[in-house]
Design a protein around this motif. Structure first.
Motif, PDB file in Angstrom:
ATOM      1  N   THR A  44      47.528  60.105  37.322  1.00  0.00           N
ATOM      2  CA  THR A  44      47.433  60.569  36.062  1.00  0.00           C
ATOM      3  C   THR A  44      49.563  60.080  35.538  1.00  0.00           C
ATOM      4  OG1 THR A  44      46.606  62.945  36.368  1.00  0.00           O
ATOM      5  CG2 THR A  44      48.330  62.678  34.458  1.00  0.00           C
ATOM      6  N   GLN A 101      41.175  59.259  30.631  1.00  0.00           N
ATOM      7  CA  GLN A 101      42.941  58.699  30.767  1.00  0.00           C
ATOM      8  C   GLN A 101      42.913  57.457  30.027  1.00  0.00           C
ATOM      9  OE1 GLN A 101      45.366  59.846  34.263  1.00  0.00           O
ATOM     10  NE2 GLN A 101      43.825  61.497  35.093  1.00  0.00           N
ATOM     11  N   THR A 104      50.761  57.298  33.533  1.00  0.00           N
ATOM     12  CA  THR A 104      51.295  57.949  32.856  1.00  0.00           C
ATOM     13  C   THR A 104      52.840  56.593  33.011  1.00  0.00           C
ATOM     14  OG1 THR A 104      51.153  59.558  32.633  1.00  0.00           O
ATOM     15  CG2 THR A 104      52.818  60.129  31.706  1.00  0.00           C
ATOM     16  N   MET A 132      42.303  57.949  26.408  1.00  0.00           N
ATOM     17  CA  MET A 132      43.338  59.557  25.601  1.00  0.00           C
ATOM     18  C   MET A 132      45.014  58.786  25.517  1.00  0.00           C
ATOM     19  SD  MET A 132      42.574  62.036  26.406  1.00  0.00           S
ATOM     20  CE  MET A 132      43.158  63.040  25.402  1.00  0.00           C
ATOM     21  N   TRP A 133      45.013  58.152  26.372  1.00  0.00           N
ATOM     22  CA  TRP A 133      46.370  57.382  26.308  1.00  0.00           C
ATOM     23  C   TRP A 133      47.049  56.194  24.882  1.00  0.00           C
ATOM     24  CZ3 TRP A 133      50.694  59.659  27.801  1.00  0.00           C
ATOM     25  CH2 TRP A 133      50.698  60.304  28.707  1.00  0.00           C
ATOM     26  N   CYS A 149      37.955  58.488  35.634  1.00  0.00           N
ATOM     27  CA  CYS A 149      38.662  59.748  34.818  1.00  0.00           C
ATOM     28  C   CYS A 149      39.784  58.039  34.325  1.00  0.00           C
ATOM     29  CB  CYS A 149      39.191  60.082  36.185  1.00  0.00           C
ATOM     30  SG  CYS A 149      40.768  61.403  36.061  1.00  0.00           S
ATOM     31  N   THR A 150      39.367  57.845  35.234  1.00  0.00           N
ATOM     32  CA  THR A 150      41.450  56.001  34.665  1.00  0.00           C
ATOM     33  C   THR A 150      40.636  56.209  33.458  1.00  0.00           C
ATOM     34  OG1 THR A 150      41.204  54.917  37.599  1.00  0.00           O
ATOM     35  CG2 THR A 150      41.831  54.117  35.407  1.00  0.00           C
ATOM     36  N   ASN A 196      45.674  65.225  30.563  1.00  0.00           N
ATOM     37  CA  ASN A 196      44.722  64.090  31.187  1.00  0.00           C
ATOM     38  C   ASN A 196      44.243  64.614  33.264  1.00  0.00           C
ATOM     39  OD1 ASN A 196      44.408  62.177  29.499  1.00  0.00           O
ATOM     40  ND2 ASN A 196      46.709  61.238  29.912  1.00  0.00           N
TER      41      ASN A 196
END
Length: 76
Positions: free
Chosen positions: A61, A10, A65, A13-14, A6-7, A43
């Motif tokens: 998340t 994400q 962020t 995605m960033w 997941c990290t 995310n």
């Protein structure tokens, strides 16, 4: 293993968010903020899709962020 995956997703995605901001550098900051919230929510949904607990997904998340925003502010 799910938290690591997941990290990683994400972070990718960033990176995508950074590319979108680079390609739309003429947009107003309001639209960039809306896009930031959209990516953050997406995310969060990805974290939940990987069957993480809601509180773990939200904490992960939010922390990623904050790390992204801090890094962006420090780099420029």
């Amino acid at each position: 293993m799910r938290v690591f995956l997941c990290t990683l997703i994400q972070m990718i995605m960033w990176c995508g968010y950074s590319i979108v901001l680079f390609l739309s550098h003429h947009d107003h900051s309001f639209y960039e903020t809306i896009l930031l919230f959209m990516f953050g929510y997406f995310n969060f949904l990805v974290a939940q899709r990987l069957h993480l607990n809601k509180s773990i997904a939200l904490n992960m998340t939010l922390s990623l962020t904050i790390i992204y925003i801090t890094g962006k502010a420090l780099i420029g």
